[in-house]
Motif scaffolding. Structure first.
Motif, mmCIF file in Angstrom:
data_model
loop_
_atom_site.group_PDB
_atom_site.id
_atom_site.type_symbol
_atom_site.label_atom_id
_atom_site.label_comp_id
_atom_site.label_asym_id
_atom_site.label_seq_id
_atom_site.Cartn_x
_atom_site.Cartn_y
_atom_site.Cartn_z
ATOM 1 N N PRO A 97 -2.870 17.884 -5.139
ATOM 2 C CA PRO A 97 -3.505 19.069 -5.756
ATOM 3 C C PRO A 97 -3.055 19.353 -7.186
ATOM 4 O O PRO A 97 -3.877 19.656 -8.040
ATOM 5 N N GLN A 98 -1.753 19.201 -7.479
ATOM 6 C CA GLN A 98 -1.283 19.488 -8.833
ATOM 7 C C GLN A 98 -1.878 18.485 -9.824
ATOM 8 O O GLN A 98 -2.326 18.869 -10.909
ATOM 9 N N GLN A 99 -1.875 17.217 -9.440
ATOM 10 C CA GLN A 99 -2.414 16.195 -10.323
ATOM 11 C C GLN A 99 -3.922 16.365 -10.486
ATOM 12 O O GLN A 99 -4.466 16.164 -11.572
ATOM 13 N N LEU A 100 -4.592 16.754 -9.415
ATOM 14 C CA LEU A 100 -6.036 16.980 -9.498
ATOM 15 C C LEU A 100 -6.339 18.137 -10.441
ATOM 16 O O LEU A 100 -7.276 18.067 -11.248
ATOM 17 N N TYR A 126 0.837 -1.189 0.000
ATOM 18 C CA TYR A 126 0.000 0.000 0.000
ATOM 19 C C TYR A 126 0.877 1.244 0.000
ATOM 20 O O TYR A 126 1.853 1.323 0.722
ATOM 21 N N GLU A 127 0.501 2.214 -0.835
ATOM 22 C CA GLU A 127 1.240 3.470 -0.828
ATOM 23 C C GLU A 127 0.695 4.353 0.285
ATOM 24 O O GLU A 127 -0.453 4.255 0.669
ATOM 25 N N GLN A 128 1.548 5.225 0.777
ATOM 26 C CA GLN A 128 1.120 6.129 1.823
ATOM 27 C C GLN A 128 0.094 7.126 1.298
ATOM 28 O O GLN A 128 -0.811 7.518 1.993
ATOM 29 N N TYR A 129 0.250 7.558 0.035
ATOM 30 C CA TYR A 129 -0.676 8.513 -0.562
ATOM 31 C C TYR A 129 -0.779 8.208 -2.041
ATOM 32 O O TYR A 129 0.098 7.596 -2.638
ATOM 33 N N ASP A 130 -1.833 8.638 -2.605
ATOM 34 C CA ASP A 130 -2.074 8.408 -4.016
ATOM 35 C C ASP A 130 -1.609 9.634 -4.796
ATOM 36 O O ASP A 130 -2.090 10.744 -4.566
#
Length: 110
Positions: free
Chosen positions: A36-39, A27-31
């Motif tokens: 915000p930049q990717q969103l 599992y990654e800690q965050y996606d």
């Protein structure tokens, strides 16, 4: 509470019994896609895709209107030719009757 100390069934269990057998490496800690930049990039891409689809829908609607007009014009032409053919048939029958030519219907008679 049990009057003589802790009841055996309610004693806290040692921590070793509570360690879950999870593989934290999978599992990654965050996606990354949720940052915000990717969103912002994803929202921009979706807006661009939406605009392209809107343009395509507008183009297809114009094409549909043109095709509908062509179909209407062709139907009017067919109606005009059908009326003309019927008039010609009536005139032909009138000539046949005047000249006493026996009428022999063919396939597709009007």
């Amino acid at each position: 509470m049990y009057p003589y100390g802790y009841y055996q069934g309610y004693l806290p269990q040692p921590a070793a019994h509570f360690t879950p057998e999870y593989d934290y490496q999978q599992y990654e800690q965050y996606d990354n896609d949720r940052q915000p930049q990717q969103l912002e990039r994803r929202v921009t891409a979706l807006e661009r895709q939406n605009q392209e689809q809107s343009r395509e829908i507008t183009r297809l609607n114009r094409q549909l209107v043109n095709l509908t007009d062509q179909v209407r014009m062709l139907n009017q032409t067919v109606d005009r030719h059908t009326r003309r053919l019927n008039r010609l048939n009536q005139r032909l029958r009138a000539v046949e009757n005047r000249l006493n030519i026996p009428f022999t219907p063919f396939d597709g008679e009007f």
